[in-house]
Scaffold this active site. Sequence first.
Site, PDB file in Angstrom:
ATOM      1  N   SER A 149       5.038   1.722  -4.230  1.00 24.54           N
ATOM      2  CA  SER A 149       4.846   0.333  -4.681  1.00 24.54           C
ATOM      3  C   SER A 149       4.899   0.195  -6.203  1.00 24.54           C
ATOM      4  CB  SER A 149       3.560  -0.269  -4.123  1.00 24.54           C
ATOM      5  OG  SER A 149       2.439   0.411  -4.647  1.00 24.54           O
ATOM      6  N   LYS A 186       0.817  -1.225   0.000  1.00 29.99           N
ATOM      7  CA  LYS A 186       0.000   0.000   0.000  1.00 29.99           C
ATOM      8  C   LYS A 186       0.844   1.265   0.000  1.00 29.99           C
ATOM      9  CE  LYS A 186      -3.673  -2.548   0.410  1.00 29.99           C
ATOM     10  NZ  LYS A 186      -4.204  -3.082  -0.813  1.00 29.99           N
ATOM     11  N   CYS A 187       2.128   1.135  -0.158  1.00 30.77           N
ATOM     12  CA  CYS A 187       3.038   2.275  -0.138  1.00 30.77           C
ATOM     13  C   CYS A 187       2.938   3.062  -1.448  1.00 30.77           C
ATOM     14  CB  CYS A 187       4.471   1.781   0.068  1.00 30.77           C
ATOM     15  SG  CYS A 187       5.699   3.094   0.118  1.00 30.77           S
ATOM     16  N   SER A 188       3.125   4.370  -1.357  1.00 31.48           N
ATOM     17  CA  SER A 188       3.101   5.200  -2.567  1.00 31.48           C
ATOM     18  C   SER A 188       4.241   4.848  -3.523  1.00 31.48           C
ATOM     19  CB  SER A 188       3.159   6.684  -2.191  1.00 31.48           C
ATOM     20  OG  SER A 188       4.355   6.965  -1.492  1.00 31.48           O
TER      21      SER A 188
END
Length: 171
Positions: free
Chosen positions: A39, A35-37
């Site tokens: 990713s 869910k990381c920006s």
Amino acid sequence: MDNIYRYSVQLIDGETFPLKLLTGRTVLFVNIASKCSFSSQLATLEKLYQKYRSKGFEIIAFPCNQFGKNEPLEGEMLREYYRSQAKVSFPLCQKVLVNGPDAHPLFNYLKAHTRGIAQNRAIKWNFTKFLVNSEGQLVSRYAPRTKPESLHCAIEGLLENENRSVQFAKL
């Protein structure tokens, strides 16, 4: 000689993987989160892996929920996401902590041998990358904002050095 080969990691399927099996290979370690920006870097990491794997390059990825709780997935859902949705084929490890008293020993080693943002040893976010040479020694640390495609020259340089070493060893 101080290197990564004294450590083992737990792969996502639960298998123990001794890092000494990576002897002779250039390795990129990276902490990841679905869910990381950042990713979107997964696709580029996969391209790097496909381009250089046959030349002696490996990527080992470690899901981590320590930053912004960006890795909420567990178990089979974690594996399914990275294999089917993110479509990565490089080895995935079980979720780890990269900072604090319960940090994985490998990440303690990597942090002890380099500094990140503002000369701090702590990892500040997901997608911090560590490049290790074929002798298991840390060469470089890259910030999460460093795009994987910018690592081509560094990877190729290490792979060329490895090939030269092998050729000299044959003489």
